[in-house]
Enzyme design. Structure first.
Site, PDB file in Angstrom:
ATOM      1  N   ASP A 199       0.847  -1.188   0.000  1.00 23.22           N
ATOM      2  CA  ASP A 199       0.000   0.000   0.000  1.00 23.22           C
ATOM      3  C   ASP A 199       0.886   1.243   0.000  1.00 23.22           C
ATOM      4  OD1 ASP A 199      -1.773  -2.091   0.379  1.00 23.22           O
ATOM      5  OD2 ASP A 199      -2.992  -1.023   1.859  1.00 23.22           O
TER       6      ASP A 199
ATOM      7  N   LYS B  36      -6.921   3.578  -2.597  1.00 21.26           N
ATOM      8  CA  LYS B  36      -7.237   3.449  -1.168  1.00 21.26           C
ATOM      9  C   LYS B  36      -7.430   4.832  -0.558  1.00 21.26           C
ATOM     10  CE  LYS B  36      -4.958   1.820   3.098  1.00 21.26           C
ATOM     11  NZ  LYS B  36      -3.789   1.089   3.628  1.00 21.26           N
TER      12      LYS B  36
ATOM     13  N   LYS C 241     -10.245   0.428  -1.898  1.00 23.47           N
ATOM     14  CA  LYS C 241     -10.072   0.003  -0.506  1.00 23.47           C
ATOM     15  C   LYS C 241     -10.435   1.166   0.402  1.00 23.47           C
ATOM     16  CE  LYS C 241      -6.714  -1.495   2.982  1.00 23.47           C
ATOM     17  NZ  LYS C 241      -5.359  -2.047   3.248  1.00 23.47           N
TER      18      LYS C 241
END
Length: 247
Positions: A99, A173, A207
């Protein structure tokens, strides 16, 4: 629906942030990893220096959960070469998902070329290594127009440079969970920000992370189309409970 398959169980605090000793913090990481294994969550998300520990625990227990970590966390302002170097070590240590914090400050200053280059270069590196990449845009640091624009930019870079079969492995995300907001405003996944991301990053998956604390919130996000949820309250969510933790 098995909500566990959507949950990235997360612990990303360092000892000084938790105001505890290194020993005590490592114990919390071990507990988080073990809980993820026991509960059969999709993934456990821990700091890069903890990936090898997670890999050993997962391997020793023959677990199928994935291991995730964060790159250039939480500021995201390093150049792409440094991000790739950090990601390379994380992959060596056993990470499945990486990430990356997008350089959202550069984006806000209008340096879109720098952001496009890091998206393309880092995504290429991760995909070549058959891993999953998630780009954290830090919605609390952006206004609505910037959320839309940055989600769109990431989508366009991916569509322009990669084949369609790669898209499911490139997420957008919402948040690090560590951004300091003024007046104690939400620093994570608000419903409006997630809707904007879903509408503008598609076909890339989303996400939601930061502030998702109960089963109802998580279920609503999944019904909207979110594919992963990053939370430090994964066990509570899975068991229909609530948590006051913000991560």
């Amino acid at each position: 629906m098995d909500i566990r398959s959507f949950l990235d169980s997360t612990y990303l605090k360092r000892a000084e942030q938790a105001d505890i000793s290194e020993n005590e913090n490592t114990k919390l990481v071990v507990n988080c990893i073990q809980e993820a294994i026991d509960e059969k969550f999709k993934l456990v998300m821990i700091l890069p220096e903890m990936v090898s520990l997670a890999k050993k625990m997962v391997t020793d227990q023959k677990s199928k959960i994935n291991i995730g970590t964060v790159i250039d966390f939480p500021k995201g302002n390093s150049n792409y070469s440094k991000k790739i170097k950090e990601a390379k070590q994380a992959i060596i240590d056993g990470a499945d998902d990486l990430d990356f914090v997008c350089n959202y400050e550069a984006f806000k200053k209008g340096n879109t070329q720098l952001v496009k280059e890091e998206i393309q270069k880092c995504t290429e590196f991760v995909i070549q290594n058959n891993k999953v990449i998630k780009w954290i845009i830090e919605v609390a640091a952006l206004n609505n127009q910037q959320i839309i624009q940055l989600s769109t930019l990431i989508k366009n870079v991916v569509i322009s440079n990669f084949k369609e079969d790669v898209y499911p492995s490139v997420f957008v995300k919402s948040s690090t969970g560590f951004y300091k907001t003024k007046d104690n405003l939400p620093n994570g996944a608000t419903l409006p920000s997630i809707v904007m991301m879903l509408e503008n990053a598609s076909p890339l998956p989303i996400k939601a992370a930061g502030g998702v604390r109960n089963h109802e919130e998580a279920t609503n996000l999944i019904r909207l189309g979110v594919k992963r949820i990053g939370t430090s309250a994964a066990k509570g969510i899975a068991h229909g409970e609530s948590s006051s933790d913000n991560c």
